[in-house]
Design an enzyme around this catalytic site. Structure first.
Site, PDB file in Angstrom:
ATOM      1  N   ASN A   1      41.056  41.365  43.074  1.00 12.62           N
ATOM      2  CA  ASN A   1      40.040  40.304  43.118  1.00 12.62           C
ATOM      3  C   ASN A   1      39.877  39.825  41.675  1.00 12.62           C
ATOM      4  OD1 ASN A   1      37.787  38.685  43.339  1.00 12.62           O
ATOM      5  ND2 ASN A   1      36.354  40.365  43.729  1.00 12.62           N
ATOM      6  N   TRP A   2      40.507  38.692  41.385  1.00 11.47           N
ATOM      7  CA  TRP A   2      40.505  38.212  40.000  1.00 11.47           C
ATOM      8  C   TRP A   2      39.129  37.705  39.569  1.00 11.47           C
ATOM      9  CZ3 TRP A   2      45.535  34.821  39.076  1.00 11.47           C
ATOM     10  CH2 TRP A   2      46.667  35.615  39.320  1.00 11.47           C
ATOM     11  N   LYS A   3      38.271  37.385  40.554  1.00  9.90           N
ATOM     12  CA  LYS A   3      36.967  36.774  40.261  1.00  9.90           C
ATOM     13  C   LYS A   3      37.174  35.472  39.462  1.00  9.90           C
ATOM     14  CE  LYS A   3      34.924  41.294  40.626  1.00  9.90           C
ATOM     15  NZ  LYS A   3      33.786  42.164  40.354  1.00  9.90           N
TER      16      LYS A   3
ATOM     17  N   HIS B   1      31.506  38.891  49.242  1.00  4.58           N
ATOM     18  CA  HIS B   1      31.448  39.741  48.050  1.00  4.58           C
ATOM     19  C   HIS B   1      29.997  39.793  47.545  1.00  4.58           C
ATOM     20  CE1 HIS B   1      32.000  41.241  44.003  1.00  4.58           C
ATOM     21  NE2 HIS B   1      33.151  41.730  44.420  1.00  4.58           N
TER      22      HIS B   1
ATOM     23  N   SER C   1      35.067  49.570  40.273  1.00  8.65           N
ATOM     24  CA  SER C   1      35.633  50.285  39.122  1.00  8.65           C
ATOM     25  C   SER C   1      36.780  51.222  39.498  1.00  8.65           C
ATOM     26  CB  SER C   1      34.545  51.053  38.373  1.00  8.65           C
ATOM     27  OG  SER C   1      33.574  50.155  37.846  1.00  8.65           O
TER      28      SER C   1
ATOM     29  N   GLU D   1      32.019  48.346  48.846  1.00 10.91           N
ATOM     30  CA  GLU D   1      31.845  48.182  47.409  1.00 10.91           C
ATOM     31  C   GLU D   1      30.390  48.436  47.012  1.00 10.91           C
ATOM     32  OE1 GLU D   1      35.224  45.581  45.671  1.00 10.91           O
ATOM     33  OE2 GLU D   1      33.520  44.313  46.128  1.00 10.91           O
TER      34      GLU D   1
ATOM     35  N   GLU E   1      28.769  39.597  44.728  1.00  6.74           N
ATOM     36  CA  GLU E   1      28.429  38.570  43.731  1.00  6.74           C
ATOM     37  C   GLU E   1      28.094  37.245  44.422  1.00  6.74           C
ATOM     38  OE1 GLU E   1      31.962  39.167  41.388  1.00  6.74           O
ATOM     39  OE2 GLU E   1      31.184  41.117  40.792  1.00  6.74           O
TER      40      GLU E   1
ATOM     41  N   GLY F   1      32.249  46.673  38.319  1.00  8.49           N
ATOM     42  CA  GLY F   1      32.329  46.184  36.943  1.00  8.49           C
ATOM     43  C   GLY F   1      31.526  47.014  35.949  1.00  8.49           C
TER      44      GLY F   1
ATOM     45  N   GLY G   1      38.879  44.788  40.938  1.00 14.51           N
ATOM     46  CA  GLY G   1      38.477  43.690  40.064  1.00 14.51           C
ATOM     47  C   GLY G   1      39.188  43.793  38.723  1.00 14.51           C
ATOM     48  N   GLY G   2      38.484  44.352  37.748  1.00 14.30           N
ATOM     49  CA  GLY G   2      38.988  44.419  36.376  1.00 14.30           C
ATOM     50  C   GLY G   2      40.420  44.915  36.243  1.00 14.30           C
TER      51      GLY G   2
HETATM   52  P1  PGA Z   1      35.704  46.059  39.668  1.00 12.35           P
HETATM   53  O1  PGA Z   1      35.390  44.965  40.795  1.00 12.35           O
HETATM   54  O2  PGA Z   1      36.961  46.761  40.079  1.00 12.35           O
HETATM   55  O3  PGA Z   1      35.857  45.283  38.409  1.00 12.35           O
HETATM   56  O4  PGA Z   1      34.541  46.995  39.654  1.00 12.35           O
HETATM   57  C1  PGA Z   1      35.628  45.219  42.149  1.00 12.35           C
HETATM   58  C2  PGA Z   1      35.141  44.064  42.974  1.00 12.35           C
HETATM   59  O5  PGA Z   1      34.051  43.533  42.691  1.00 12.35           O
HETATM   60  O6  PGA Z   1      35.807  43.635  43.951  1.00 12.35           O
END
Ligand code: PGA
Length: 250
Positions: free
Chosen positions: A9-11, A94, A212, A166, A96, A172, A233-234
């Site tokens: 998930n590049w966001k 998600h 994470s 999640e 966010e 994050g 994500g990251g």
């Molecule tokens: P993260 O994000 O791996 O950076 O914690 C995961 C996500 O929000 O899908």
């Protein structure tokens, strides 16, 4: 259990101009993968991502879609537009988007139905905040999220949905859920699905952990019985890290 899927998930990261080369890097780094490999990118990166992934084992996903087919929804993107581009997956709900874009359990449900109707694979995110975990209501909350997400979705479609657990406090933050914490909730999600449908549907649904997950902690999480992959994500922004996670999923 569900088939293994590792999805990035590049966001709101990476530019359209760097996407083609980066996806090619992911293709190269994940050659021989024994799981499904997906890169979910910002809308504007989808076209070069699809181009780079064409004819390879890597699939491309979007990070959102609108639940209507077309019309006066300025700034929105429909399922047909994604399908037309060659996109296969879409992240829905998600945390966010729930926090910043008024995404609710109801819009999540509508979007899942639209994605399924257009043959996009929905990756549906659920998860609790730190306050909710500390209040001891994690399981109640997740149960409600799952029930509302799957409302009116027939059994024959339910197994096509990917669920990503999640915990919001782990996204994050570098603070991963322990292997046992993640397994406990993913197992509970499978039980809710078994109650809503049956054991066979529940077993077929891919349940990912996200929050994470990285090259160092992925093996323990992915070894758990009810964790069939990850939403990353990251660590999905660096091809070697992402490839290490992909290699751990088998
Ligand atoms: P993260 O994000 O791996 O950076 O914690 C995961 C996500 O929000 O899908």
């Amino acid at each position: 259990m569900g088939k293994y899927i590792i999805a990035g998930n590049w966001k709101m990261n990476k530019l359209p101009s760097e996407t083609y080369d980066f996806v090619k890097e992911v293709v190269e780094a994940t050659k021989g993968a024994e799981c499904e490999v997906v890169c979910c990118t910002p809308y504007v990166c989808l076209a070069p991502a699809v181009e780079a992934a064409k004819g390879t084992h890597v699939k491309i996903g979007a990070e959102n879609l609108h639940f209507e087919d077309s019309g006066a929804y300025t700034g929105e993107v429909s399922a047909d537009m994604l399908v037309d581009l060659g996109v296969d997956y879409v992240i829905i709900g998600h945390s966010e988007r729930r926090a910043y874009n008024n995404e609710t359990d109801e819009t999540v449900n509508k979007k899942i139905k639209k994605a399924l109707a257009k043959c996009l694979v929905p990756i549906v995110c659920v998860g609790e905040s730190l306050e909710e975990r500390e209040a001891g209501i994690t399981m109640d909350l997740i149960t409600i999220q799952i029930k509302k997400a799957f409302a009116e979705i027939p059994a024959e479609d339910a197994a096509k949905v990917v669920v990503a657990y999640e915990p919001i406090w782990a996204i994050g933050t570098g603070k991963t859920a322990t292997d046992d914490q993640a397994e406990e909730v993913c197992g509970a999600i499978r039980k809710v699905l078994a109650a809503l449908y049956n054991e066979s549907v529940a077993a077929d649904v891919t349940i990912q952990y996200g929050g994470s997950m990285n090259a160092k902690n992925c093996a323990g999480l992915l070894a758990k019985e009810n964790i069939d992959g990850g939403l990353i994500g990251g660590a999905s922004l660096k091809a070697p890290d992402f490839a290490t996670i992909v290699a751990a999923a088998k």
